[in-house]
Design an enzyme around this catalytic site. Structure first.
Site, PDB file in Angstrom:
ATOM      1  N   HIS A 155      45.281  12.005   8.974  1.00 33.97           N
ATOM      2  CA  HIS A 155      45.939   9.876   8.471  1.00 33.97           C
ATOM      3  C   HIS A 155      47.538  10.322   7.911  1.00 33.97           C
ATOM      4  O   HIS A 155      48.414   9.432   8.227  1.00 33.97           O
ATOM      5  CB  HIS A 155      45.318   9.227   7.900  1.00 33.97           C
ATOM      6  CG  HIS A 155      44.482   8.480   8.011  1.00 33.97           C
ATOM      7  ND1 HIS A 155      44.774   7.128   9.704  1.00 33.97           N
ATOM      8  CD2 HIS A 155      42.944   7.969   8.670  1.00 33.97           C
ATOM      9  CE1 HIS A 155      43.343   7.235  10.205  1.00 33.97           C
ATOM     10  NE2 HIS A 155      42.811   6.919   9.133  1.00 33.97           N
ATOM     11  N   ASP A 172      37.878  -6.893  10.038  1.00 37.22           N
ATOM     12  CA  ASP A 172      37.112  -6.067  10.190  1.00 37.22           C
ATOM     13  C   ASP A 172      36.189  -5.721  11.690  1.00 37.22           C
ATOM     14  O   ASP A 172      34.813  -4.887  11.435  1.00 37.22           O
ATOM     15  CB  ASP A 172      36.152  -6.614   9.204  1.00 37.22           C
ATOM     16  CG  ASP A 172      35.754  -5.363   7.810  1.00 37.22           C
ATOM     17  OD1 ASP A 172      36.391  -4.878   8.192  1.00 37.22           O
ATOM     18  OD2 ASP A 172      34.802  -5.790   7.447  1.00 37.22           O
TER      19      ASP A 172
HETATM   20  N1  BES Z   1      41.474   4.154   7.056  1.00 36.35           N
HETATM   21  C1  BES Z   1      39.463   4.230   6.908  1.00 36.35           C
HETATM   22  C2  BES Z   1      39.248   3.253   5.975  1.00 36.35           C
HETATM   23  C3  BES Z   1      39.020   2.009   6.419  1.00 36.35           C
HETATM   24  C4  BES Z   1      39.374   1.454   8.013  1.00 36.35           C
HETATM   25  C5  BES Z   1      39.420   1.190   5.493  1.00 36.35           C
HETATM   26  C6  BES Z   1      39.443   0.557   8.462  1.00 36.35           C
HETATM   27  C7  BES Z   1      38.691  -0.647   6.250  1.00 36.35           C
HETATM   28  C8  BES Z   1      39.346  -0.970   7.491  1.00 36.35           C
HETATM   29  C9  BES Z   1      39.323   5.408   7.014  1.00 36.35           C
HETATM   30  O1  BES Z   1      40.460   6.561   7.399  1.00 36.35           O
HETATM   31  C10 BES Z   1      38.502   5.923   7.800  1.00 36.35           C
HETATM   32  O2  BES Z   1      37.908   6.284   8.331  1.00 36.35           O
HETATM   33  N2  BES Z   1      37.114   6.482   7.039  1.00 36.35           N
HETATM   34  C11 BES Z   1      35.828   6.447   7.393  1.00 36.35           C
HETATM   35  C12 BES Z   1      35.931   8.472   6.816  1.00 36.35           C
HETATM   36  C13 BES Z   1      35.837   8.522   8.637  1.00 36.35           C
HETATM   37  C14 BES Z   1      35.365  10.428   8.269  1.00 36.35           C
HETATM   38  C15 BES Z   1      34.971   8.439   9.985  1.00 36.35           C
HETATM   39  C16 BES Z   1      34.638   5.725   6.615  1.00 36.35           C
HETATM   40  O3  BES Z   1      35.383   5.661   5.439  1.00 36.35           O
HETATM   41  O4  BES Z   1      33.813   5.771   6.750  1.00 36.35           O
HETATM   42 ZN    ZN Z   2      39.923   6.853   8.965  1.00 35.72          ZN
END
Ligand code: BES
Ligand code: ZN
Length: 616
Positions: free
Chosen positions: A316, A390
């Site tokens: 990211h 969301d």
């Molecule tokens: N940016 C996201 C988390 C997010 C997305 C928070 C939308 C709030 C709204 C983060 O980069 C993410 O994608 N996290 C994933 C892990 C990833 C390995 C798929 C998670 O938290 O599961």
């Molecule tokens: Zn992500």
């Protein structure tokens, strides 16, 4: 417009070199403030009329009262002679507003669900400074306060929660550099998405600077008793003292990951890359806060098996933090590119065997999501007008996005694709991107018209489901698992299953394939492989889900313990769902009443919704 875009591309290239406060960077900021942004259905602010250009945040954190009192001082450019600037707020108590140092009346409009209330402040015709003094609510949705003799606070701003702890123009196109001064109780360390301290200060006062312009969803704060461990020359990890060494060992490949990422798509733009291991209540796996990824402790498996999450958040730093989705309708530009990049980092550091197993799990999740979601929600480009952003944060953006990019890569060849992506990140650094602009760039710089049509790009982006030219994942190891799972379902012969030699991905796949197993079946597996006692959170999650569905009692104590400790929504929600779907609503309600006070709003609201619906 063309000229402006060109000028911006040049200016953004020099952005990192410009010290803040000097004339050049001030001019750059003004230029940036005048790029026209798309209208954002999730923000009250009207940045094309009046826009913030920099922030100084002066805050004091009360760990007992669960509030932050602060003054947010913004530089403001009046872009087109507007008579007011509009900020997003939600549940903030606005105490006083000053414009150029003079107290000024303000109006706070009516709050809308999840969008919050607009804060309107009259401004003069030219640039000015706007200072807002305010306090957060103890229920601020972004913030989680963990009590105890070592209290902890962390924020989670994405997608539109920054406005619950900071009045801001909360739209991903509005990017600004910031500085901060934060007062916390002595004995605790404060960290932000900025240049960070390594050691506690005796008086609990910390100062921060983030010289590169960042959107509000990347504003982040954490306060707690954490220690720092260096990993490489520009990488390290913060964690509570008990976990610091464990975390440093788990993430010892971090420097190699950064190097691999740079090798692929160009220099890392943010200086240092550190990780912060949060309390288990963190509602996500990871959050790509610039310079300091926030991560769940559930990836501390002891054997580096879950570090792909770090590869993801690191990726990211290019896709998302450098080139940012214009609005949440273009979320796939952040996440789909990041999953693609994550897989490439994993392949470079750990080999294709590993990355293909991950890709297969991505496909498995995607197939499940496609079955669940209504068609319109399976387009890459979304229309979230009137909905909570969301709702768009599903596997579609992540994994359909991934397979789309992989499909293009496979068709044009890796070399051509990598050259294209590197130029994409470089030329659009510190800018916003929307789906249409990306497709235009794709046609201009990579695909001929004939290729564009042949690859069915528009169908991938604007139509539901998964086009049948989706690439196939080739993993012999996973094929073997599939074969063994089929056999096991017939014979229940555990001696055929090489559990101890399997990676977490193989174990997870196996468990996903035996969803028809009975409690007695699970008992034999548990006896052979002690799965209830596994320390891998992904495997444990899948196992607990199976156990709940099959009413396998011996795993229930572990399930309850897990749900009361871990707040990661991806794990928590499906486990409650499994209880609801298997006639165990009473158990769900009992465990939830114990666990809910420890959950972050993101997780709690999702479970509330599930259980409310289940009651009806
Ligand atoms: N940016 C996201 C988390 C997010 C997305 C928070 C939308 C709030 C709204 C983060 O980069 C993410 O994608 N996290 C994933 C892990 C990833 C390995 C798929 C998670 O938290 O599961
Ligand atoms: Zn992500």
């Amino acid at each position: 417009m063309k000229h402006l875009a060109l000028a911006l591309a040049v200016l953004s290239a020099c952005m990192q070199a410009c010290a803040p406060g000097n004339e050049r960077s001030e001019r750059t900021r003004l230029m940036i403030a005048q790029t026209k942004l798309a209208s954002d259905p999730h923000s009250w602010s009207r940045p094309n009329e009046a826009r913030v250009t920099r922030l100084h945040w002066d805050a004091s954190v009360d760990m007992k009262a669960h509030t932050i009192r602060a003054v947010a001082t913004y530089g403001v450019v009046n872009v087109n002679g507007a008579n007011e600037i509009v900020f997003d707020t939600r549940d903030l108590n606005i105490e006083e507003v000053r414009v150029n140092g003079e107290i000024q009346p303000f109006t706070l409009g009516d709050a809308r669900p999840f969008i919050g209330a607009p804060l309107r402040i009259a401004i003069p015709a030219d640039s000015c400074e706007v200072a807002v003094r305010y306090a957060t609510s103890p229920d601020a949705a972004a913030l989680l306060w963990v009590d105890g003799d070592k209290p902890f606070l962390f924020s989670q701003s994405q997608a539109i929660l920054a406005r619950t702890w900071l009045p801001c123009q909360d739209s991903p196109g509005v990017r600004i550099p910031y500085t901060a001064r934060v007062q916390v109780p002595a004995g605790l360390l404060a960290l932000m998405s900025a240049e960070n301290p390594r050691d506690k200060s005796p008086d609990g006062v910390y100062t921060f600077r983030m010289d590169q312009p960042v959107p509000s969803y990347l504003m982040a704060l954490a306060v707690g008793d954490v220690a720092f461990r260096e990993i490489g020359p520009r990488t390290g990890v913060y964690a509570v003292p008990d976990l610091a060494d464990v975390a440093a060992a788990e993430f010892s490949d971090l420097e190699a990951m950064v190097a691999a990422a740079e090798q692929l798509y160009g220099p890392y733009a943010w200086g240092r890359y550190d990780l912060l291991v949060l309390p288990a209540a963190f509602p996500f796996g990871g959050m790509e806060n610039p310079r300091l990824t926030f991560a769940t402790p559930t990836i501390l498996a002891g054997d580096k098996s879950l570090v792909s999450l770090v590869a993801h958040e690191l990726a990211h730093s290019w896709s998302g933090n450098l080139v940012t989705n214009s609005t949440w309708n273009d979320f796939w530009l952040n996440e789909g590119f990041t999953v693609y990049f994550e897989m490439r980092i994993m392949e470079a550091v750990y080999g294709k065997d590993q990355s293909e197993m991950l890709a297969l799990l991505a496909r498995q999740d995607l197939d499940a999501t496609l079955l669940e979601l209504p068609g319109d929600d399976t387009h890459l480009k979304l229309d979230l007008n009137g909905r909570d952003p969301d709702d768009g944060m599903t596997d579609i953006a992540y994994n359909k996005g991934y397979f789309f990019l992989r499909m293009v890569e496979e068709k044009v060849g890796r070399q051509r694709f990598d050259t294209f992506l590197k130029a994409y990140f470089t030329e659009h650094a510190f800018q916003v991107m929307d789906t249409e602009q990306f497709l235009t760039y794709l046609r201009a710089r990579l695909l001929t018209e004939a290729e564009y049509t042949a690859l069915r790009v528009d169908e991938w982006v604007y139509a539901p489901g998964l086009p049948d030219n989706a690439p196939l994942v080739g993993s012999q190891r996973m094929q073997r698992v599939d074969f063994l799972a089929t056999g096991w379902l017939q014979q229940h012969n555990n001696t055929e299953i090489p559990w101890s030699t399997w990676s977490y991905q193989e174990r997870y796949r196996f468990l996903s394939l035996i969803s028809s197993a009975s409690a007695a079946d699970l008992a034999t597996l548990d006896k052979s492989f002690a799965i209830t006692a596994t320390t891998n959170s992904e495997v444990l999650f899948k196992w607990l889900e199976l156990s709940i569905l099959a009413h396998y009692g011996p795993a229930y104590a572990r399930a309850e313990e897990f749900l009361c400790e871990v707040g990661r929504r991806k794990f928590v929600l499906p486990l409650y769902e499994a209880m609801v779907n298997s006639g165990q609503l009473e158990m769900a309600k009992r465990i939830y009443s114990r666990a809910r006070p420890g959950y972050h709003a993101v997780t709690a609201l999702s479970v509330d919704e599930l259980l409310t619906e289940a009651e009806q």
